[in-house]
Design an enzyme around this catalytic site. Structure first.
Site, mmCIF file in Angstrom:
data_model
loop_
_atom_site.group_PDB
_atom_site.id
_atom_site.type_symbol
_atom_site.label_atom_id
_atom_site.label_comp_id
_atom_site.label_asym_id
_atom_site.label_seq_id
_atom_site.Cartn_x
_atom_site.Cartn_y
_atom_site.Cartn_z
ATOM 1 N N PHE A 57 61.946 39.210 102.703
ATOM 2 C CA PHE A 57 63.342 38.815 102.840
ATOM 3 C C PHE A 57 64.183 40.056 102.565
ATOM 4 O O PHE A 57 63.830 40.877 101.722
ATOM 5 C CB PHE A 57 63.744 37.653 101.928
ATOM 6 C CG PHE A 57 65.170 37.246 102.201
ATOM 7 C CD1 PHE A 57 65.493 36.601 103.382
ATOM 8 C CD2 PHE A 57 66.185 37.590 101.328
ATOM 9 C CE1 PHE A 57 66.819 36.295 103.688
ATOM 10 C CE2 PHE A 57 67.515 37.281 101.633
ATOM 11 C CZ PHE A 57 67.824 36.631 102.814
ATOM 12 N N THR A 58 65.307 40.170 103.265
ATOM 13 C CA THR A 58 66.108 41.397 103.268
ATOM 14 C C THR A 58 66.425 41.919 101.862
ATOM 15 O O THR A 58 66.038 43.030 101.497
ATOM 16 C CB THR A 58 67.411 41.138 104.037
ATOM 17 O OG1 THR A 58 68.047 39.979 103.485
ATOM 18 C CG2 THR A 58 67.138 40.887 105.513
ATOM 19 N N TYR B 164 82.968 33.105 76.016
ATOM 20 C CA TYR B 164 82.205 34.274 76.474
ATOM 21 C C TYR B 164 80.720 34.097 76.186
ATOM 22 O O TYR B 164 79.869 34.444 76.992
ATOM 23 C CB TYR B 164 82.720 35.558 75.799
ATOM 24 C CG TYR B 164 82.092 36.789 76.400
ATOM 25 C CD1 TYR B 164 82.697 37.436 77.486
ATOM 26 C CD2 TYR B 164 80.878 37.292 75.930
ATOM 27 C CE1 TYR B 164 82.113 38.541 78.074
ATOM 28 C CE2 TYR B 164 80.288 38.397 76.516
ATOM 29 C CZ TYR B 164 80.908 39.020 77.585
ATOM 30 O OH TYR B 164 80.324 40.113 78.174
ATOM 31 N N ARG C 112 68.433 37.266 113.293
ATOM 32 C CA ARG C 112 67.320 37.513 112.377
ATOM 33 C C ARG C 112 66.242 38.172 113.218
ATOM 34 O O ARG C 112 65.305 37.551 113.688
ATOM 35 C CB ARG C 112 66.800 36.213 111.749
ATOM 36 C CG ARG C 112 67.779 35.577 110.773
ATOM 37 C CD ARG C 112 67.667 36.069 109.334
ATOM 38 N NE ARG C 112 68.424 37.228 108.978
ATOM 39 C CZ ARG C 112 68.957 37.414 107.766
ATOM 40 N NH1 ARG C 112 68.884 36.507 106.830
ATOM 41 N NH2 ARG C 112 69.559 38.535 107.478
ATOM 42 N N ASP D 68 60.055 32.843 95.007
ATOM 43 C CA ASP D 68 61.444 32.839 95.454
ATOM 44 C C ASP D 68 61.719 31.382 95.809
ATOM 45 O O ASP D 68 61.360 30.917 96.890
ATOM 46 C CB ASP D 68 61.644 33.756 96.653
ATOM 47 C CG ASP D 68 63.083 33.708 97.164
ATOM 48 O OD1 ASP D 68 63.816 32.749 96.801
ATOM 49 O OD2 ASP D 68 63.494 34.601 97.920
ATOM 50 N N PHE E 67 72.476 44.709 108.794
ATOM 51 C CA PHE E 67 72.915 43.566 109.604
ATOM 52 C C PHE E 67 74.259 43.019 109.162
ATOM 53 O O PHE E 67 75.000 42.458 109.954
ATOM 54 C CB PHE E 67 71.860 42.444 109.563
ATOM 55 C CG PHE E 67 71.518 41.978 108.178
ATOM 56 C CD1 PHE E 67 70.598 42.662 107.412
ATOM 57 C CD2 PHE E 67 72.134 40.866 107.625
ATOM 58 C CE1 PHE E 67 70.299 42.245 106.117
ATOM 59 C CE2 PHE E 67 71.842 40.446 106.347
ATOM 60 C CZ PHE E 67 70.926 41.148 105.595
ATOM 61 N N LYS F 210 71.800 27.721 97.972
ATOM 62 C CA LYS F 210 71.166 26.949 99.044
ATOM 63 C C LYS F 210 70.849 25.545 98.512
ATOM 64 O O LYS F 210 71.724 24.712 98.425
ATOM 65 C CB LYS F 210 69.892 27.663 99.521
ATOM 66 C CG LYS F 210 70.148 28.882 100.408
ATOM 67 C CD LYS F 210 70.524 30.093 99.634
ATOM 68 C CE LYS F 210 70.487 31.360 100.459
ATOM 69 N NZ LYS F 210 70.948 32.525 99.690
HETATM 70 N N1 F0G Z 1 65.815 34.730 98.954
HETATM 71 C C1 F0G Z 1 65.964 34.022 100.091
HETATM 72 C C2 F0G Z 1 64.787 33.356 100.697
HETATM 73 C C3 F0G Z 1 67.227 33.934 100.682
HETATM 74 O O1 F0G Z 1 67.362 33.230 101.796
HETATM 75 C C4 F0G Z 1 68.327 34.598 100.088
HETATM 76 C C5 F0G Z 1 69.648 34.557 100.698
HETATM 77 C C6 F0G Z 1 68.120 35.312 98.907
HETATM 78 C C7 F0G Z 1 66.854 35.357 98.372
HETATM 79 C C8 F0G Z 1 69.228 36.058 98.225
HETATM 80 O O2 F0G Z 1 70.078 35.195 97.608
HETATM 81 O O3 F0G Z 1 72.257 35.495 98.827
HETATM 82 O O4 F0G Z 1 72.151 34.376 96.607
HETATM 83 O O5 F0G Z 1 71.808 36.800 96.786
HETATM 84 N N2 F0G Z 1 69.837 34.218 101.876
HETATM 85 C C9 F0G Z 1 71.099 34.069 102.545
HETATM 86 C C10 F0G Z 1 70.859 33.656 103.957
HETATM 87 C C11 F0G Z 1 71.980 35.264 102.449
HETATM 88 O O6 F0G Z 1 71.840 33.568 104.710
HETATM 89 O O7 F0G Z 1 69.721 33.389 104.336
HETATM 90 P P1 F0G Z 1 71.673 35.491 97.454
#
Ligand code: F0G
Length: 461
Positions: free
Chosen positions: A128-129, A76, A386, A219, A453, A262
């Site tokens: 970013f979303t 843990y 997108r 990021d 989305f 990624k």
């Molecule tokens: N920042 C960027 C630039 C991203 O592309 C993503 C995720 C995140 C943050 C968030 O990371 O998914 O590990 O919580 N992008 C994915 C995509 C979902 O399909 O582009 P996460």
């Protein structure tokens, strides 16, 4: 004899295990797409032939990473794998303190809660979303300071991810540095088409933010890909290794959020890294509330081990050359069919310009969403919208955001598909292009409150 041209790259691996693909009929796809409400996120993976939904968590791990899973120390607290990960983060990125999280957005949540106060402004190079949503949930407001070129799919600037320093200066003048806890710099910029930031821009940004006492948070989700573009296109970097360029980018920043799903070649994982001890103390306390103890952050020990190994593999020069080489190859094939795509080709996929592909479908009929649905119907290839659906609504006015870029992303998982798959993808897109005038838009029939989305549903017009 004609001079034999040397290929610039080939996959720096051989394949030890394969996963069989299923090919569906047109009728099966029509049924599946209807059931999914014309949202590719709601398709079952089983019904997909080539899956280009995302490069997130979809990479193939190496045999070294798989054996790392067997070395999981599932204690843990104080797992050996945490310390291996911490060492990798220090060695390859140079950050002092590490807070593991289950994935990128977990780190964004912790960071936003620690650094943002109500009324704060967070400038960034395009939204970013999930990043923007966490900033908003913490009471902040995102302001876009990316260069104008980023919004133009035909502009050939090799560093379309750059921060426009004049725009940033205007934001500082308008709101005052005290209301700006940090600027969020994404390398590469996902929503602009995987476009990189130059080292020159990072240096100038550091100088400007130092003058105002503003922090830089990276990021760094696709930092190795960004480093490749610097190596290829920025003066003075052609002979530098990807590893050294990655570390240099980090050196201009105060911390970072990372989705290891990624670049780092794992199926799950992420972290928040910081250089400031006080901010770290607060973050490592808060992570206990949302993710798990500060030495695992929602991950199994084995996940941290695979991540540590993946970080190291992600900065190999031959890996990244082949990774981006494959994306470029697909781009070239699409250009042969005159498909309108975002140029220059970015790091993690090809972005089709849906406004140019379907000029007769207005943006509020969800142009890119409709195109992604048609590509699936054509051949079982799953892509992602997108555009206006991803952009969501302005929280104050309730109106859709109308982003300039209305794109379909063909995202390429790392080390997963072959060149023959790239050819099949290009042919499939070309077939949709040939019947584009018959494609009409969509109407939204269900809209979730957050990150719509992912779960919105549509019907064909
Ligand atoms: N920042 C960027 C630039 C991203 O592309 C993503 C995720 C995140 C943050 C968030 O990371 O998914 O590990 O919580 N992008 C994915 C995509 C979902 O399909 O582009 P996460």
């Amino acid at each position: 004899m004609e001079q034999i041209k040397k290929r610039s790259w080939a996959e720096p691996f051989k394949i030890k295990m394969v996963e069989l693909l299923k090919i569906t009929t047109k009728q099966q796809r029509e049924k599946a797409m209807k059931e999914a409400g014309y949202n590719t996120f709601l398709l079952k993976s089983e019904d997909v032939y080539i899956d280009l939904l995302t490069d997130s968590g979809t990479s193939a791990m190496s045999d070294r990473q798989w054996s790392g899973l067997m070395l999981g120390d599932e204690a843990y607290a104080g797992s050996r794998n945490f310390y291996n990960l911490e060492r990798a983060v220090k060695k390859y990125y140079g950050y002092k303190y590490l807070v593991p999280t289950h994935q990128g957005r977990g780190a964004e949540n912790i960071l936003s809660q620690v650094m943002i106060k109500k009324g704060d402004i967070i400038p960034g190079n395009m939204y970013f979303t999930t990043t923007r949503l966490h900033q908003e949930l913490a009471g902040g407001t995102f302001v876009d300071v990316i260069v104008n070129d980023a919004h133009d799919s035909e502009n050939l600037n090799p560093f379309k991810g750059n921060i426009d320093l004049d725009k940033l200066q205007a934001v500082i003048r308008k709101y005052g540095a005290k209301r700006i806890p940090y600027i969020c710099v994404a390398v590469t910029v996902n929503m602009a088409g995987g476009q990189p930031v130059s080292m020159q821009n990072m240096k100038e940004l550091r100088k400007l933010t130092n003058e105002h006492g503003i922090k830089i948070i990276l990021d760094m989700t696709r930092i190795a890909e960004n480093a490749y573009f610097i190596q290829q296109h920025e003066k003075g970097y052609a002979r530098k290794s990807i590893a050294s360029i990655v570390k240099e980018i980090c050196s201009f920043t105060d911390g970072a959020t990372f989705s290891a799903k990624k670049d780092a070649l794992v199926n799950i994982g992420g972290f928040l890294a910081l250089n400031d001890k006080d901010a770290y103390e607060e973050a490592s306390n808060l992570v206990v509330v949302y993710e798990g103890l500060h030495t695992y952050g929602g991950l199994a020990g084995r996940d941290m081990e695979a991540m540590a190994i993946g970080i190291e593999e992600s900065v190999h020069d031959d890996h990244i050359r082949a990774r981006i080489g494959q994306v470029l190859y697909l781009g070239e094939q699409l250009l042969k069919y005159d498909i309108p795509i975002v140029l220059p080709v970015g790091g993690h996929g090809i972005f089709i310009d849906a406004k140019k592909f379907l000029p007769h479908v207005p943006q509020d009929k969800f142009t890119a969403q409709a195109l992604a649905a048609e590509l699936y119907l054509e051949s079982g290839i799953r892509a992602m919208e997108r555009g206006i659906v991803s952009a969501g609504r302005n929280a104050k006015t309730g109106d859709h955001y109308y982003p300039k870029l209305e794109l379909v992303r063909l995202t390429i998982p790392r080390r997963v598909y072959t060149q023959a798959h790239m050819d099949v993808i290009a042919e499939s897109v070309a077939r949709v292009y040939a019947r584009k005038s018959k494609i009409k838009g969509l109407e939204m029939t269900f809209e979730p409150k957050y990150l719509r989305f992912f779960q919105a549903r549509f019907r064909k017009l």
